[in-house]
Design a protein around this motif. Sequence first.
Motif, PDB file in Angstrom:
ATOM      1  N   LYS A 161       0.812  -1.225   0.000  1.00 47.99           N
ATOM      2  CA  LYS A 161       0.000   0.000   0.000  1.00 47.99           C
ATOM      3  C   LYS A 161       0.840   1.268   0.000  1.00 47.99           C
ATOM      4  O   LYS A 161       0.477   2.247  -0.641  1.00 47.99           O
ATOM      5  N   ARG A 162       1.951   1.276   0.732  1.00 44.12           N
ATOM      6  CA  ARG A 162       2.700   2.521   0.917  1.00 44.12           C
ATOM      7  C   ARG A 162       3.923   2.658   0.015  1.00 44.12           C
ATOM      8  O   ARG A 162       4.345   3.764  -0.273  1.00 44.12           O
ATOM      9  N   VAL A 163       4.500   1.547  -0.388  1.00 49.60           N
ATOM     10  CA  VAL A 163       5.695   1.608  -1.231  1.00 49.60           C
ATOM     11  C   VAL A 163       5.341   1.247  -2.675  1.00 49.60           C
ATOM     12  O   VAL A 163       5.832   1.856  -3.601  1.00 49.60           O
ATOM     13  N   GLY A 164       4.500   0.245  -2.827  1.00 48.81           N
ATOM     14  CA  GLY A 164       4.067  -0.147  -4.161  1.00 48.81           C
ATOM     15  C   GLY A 164       4.405  -1.589  -4.483  1.00 48.81           C
ATOM     16  O   GLY A 164       5.437  -2.111  -4.052  1.00 48.81           O
ATOM     17  N   VAL A 165       3.528  -2.201  -5.227  1.00 51.82           N
ATOM     18  CA  VAL A 165       3.689  -3.609  -5.580  1.00 51.82           C
ATOM     19  C   VAL A 165       4.884  -3.821  -6.507  1.00 51.82           C
ATOM     20  O   VAL A 165       5.499  -4.887  -6.506  1.00 51.82           O
ATOM     21  N   GLU A 166       5.248  -2.801  -7.277  1.00 48.54           N
ATOM     22  CA  GLU A 166       6.357  -2.953  -8.223  1.00 48.54           C
ATOM     23  C   GLU A 166       7.699  -3.128  -7.520  1.00 48.54           C
ATOM     24  O   GLU A 166       8.632  -3.689  -8.083  1.00 48.54           O
ATOM     25  N   ARG A 167       7.821  -2.692  -6.277  1.00 47.86           N
ATOM     26  CA  ARG A 167       9.078  -2.839  -5.525  1.00 47.86           C
ATOM     27  C   ARG A 167       9.105  -4.102  -4.663  1.00 47.86           C
ATOM     28  O   ARG A 167      10.147  -4.441  -4.101  1.00 47.86           O
ATOM     29  N   LEU A 168       7.977  -4.782  -4.549  1.00 50.07           N
ATOM     30  CA  LEU A 168       7.905  -5.969  -3.692  1.00 50.07           C
ATOM     31  C   LEU A 168       8.849  -7.083  -4.149  1.00 50.07           C
ATOM     32  O   LEU A 168       9.536  -7.673  -3.304  1.00 50.07           O
ATOM     33  N   PRO A 169       8.935  -7.430  -5.434  1.00 51.69           N
ATOM     34  CA  PRO A 169       9.852  -8.513  -5.823  1.00 51.69           C
ATOM     35  C   PRO A 169      11.308  -8.231  -5.436  1.00 51.69           C
ATOM     36  O   PRO A 169      12.005  -9.125  -4.944  1.00 51.69           O
ATOM     37  N   LEU A 170      11.762  -7.015  -5.626  1.00 54.04           N
ATOM     38  CA  LEU A 170      13.132  -6.675  -5.250  1.00 54.04           C
ATOM     39  C   LEU A 170      13.310  -6.776  -3.734  1.00 54.04           C
ATOM     40  O   LEU A 170      14.315  -7.303  -3.249  1.00 54.04           O
ATOM     41  N   ALA A 171      12.330  -6.273  -2.993  1.00 49.43           N
ATOM     42  CA  ALA A 171      12.400  -6.351  -1.528  1.00 49.43           C
ATOM     43  C   ALA A 171      12.455  -7.811  -1.071  1.00 49.43           C
ATOM     44  O   ALA A 171      13.243  -8.163  -0.183  1.00 49.43           O
ATOM     45  N   LEU A 172      11.638  -8.667  -1.666  1.00 49.67           N
ATOM     46  CA  LEU A 172      11.637 -10.083  -1.274  1.00 49.67           C
ATOM     47  C   LEU A 172      12.928 -10.780  -1.673  1.00 49.67           C
ATOM     48  O   LEU A 172      13.382 -11.693  -0.978  1.00 49.67           O
TER      49      LEU A 172
END
Length: 188
Positions: free
Chosen positions: A48-59
């Motif tokens: 919600k706050r950072v964005g779904v597009e950054r989730l793969p890199l974060a994971l």
Amino acid sequence: MSAVDWVTKSLGIEPAERRLSGWAVLCLLMMGAATLALTNTAETLFIKRVGVERLPLALLVVSGILVATTATVGGLAARNPTRVVVWVLVTLALLPLPFAWVVDSSSAWVLGGFLAVTRQVFALGLLSFWVAMGALVPARRAKQLFAPLGAGVTVGCVIGSFSAEKLAGLLGVDGLIGFCSLLLLGSA
């Protein structure tokens, strides 16, 4: 035959193992509930706050950290498994607490850190738990107890997954983090 006798016999738990098995199931139930509630919360906040597009890199980054932490904890647990399981669970209970005060942040670093911590809880908690169980019971019995004890973590994960939203609504996200930390302390 009492209900406890019937249940333990049908699960293949010997009378001498009842207390250990009861502790193990309760520990795994609390660990599973806390883990899934924290993970669902961290992922939702990140998306919600950072964005779904950054989730793969974060994971991907979190997975790299997890490789290092599981190797470290695995090595420590092999030396003194029963002491390490308590130490690991207490540490995992304390790690999310600072995020309760900064959970309103929209910083990618803060929310990524929260995501990293929540991902560590399940893997490191289970790793240390199973190493300790292997030290407490003979290998043959550990294999036989794996399924009934594993059911405890599965039930806990289901409870945590479905209760996270309700608990966050009731306690607030910061309260949910504190509650999950209490569950992890209880499992320690």
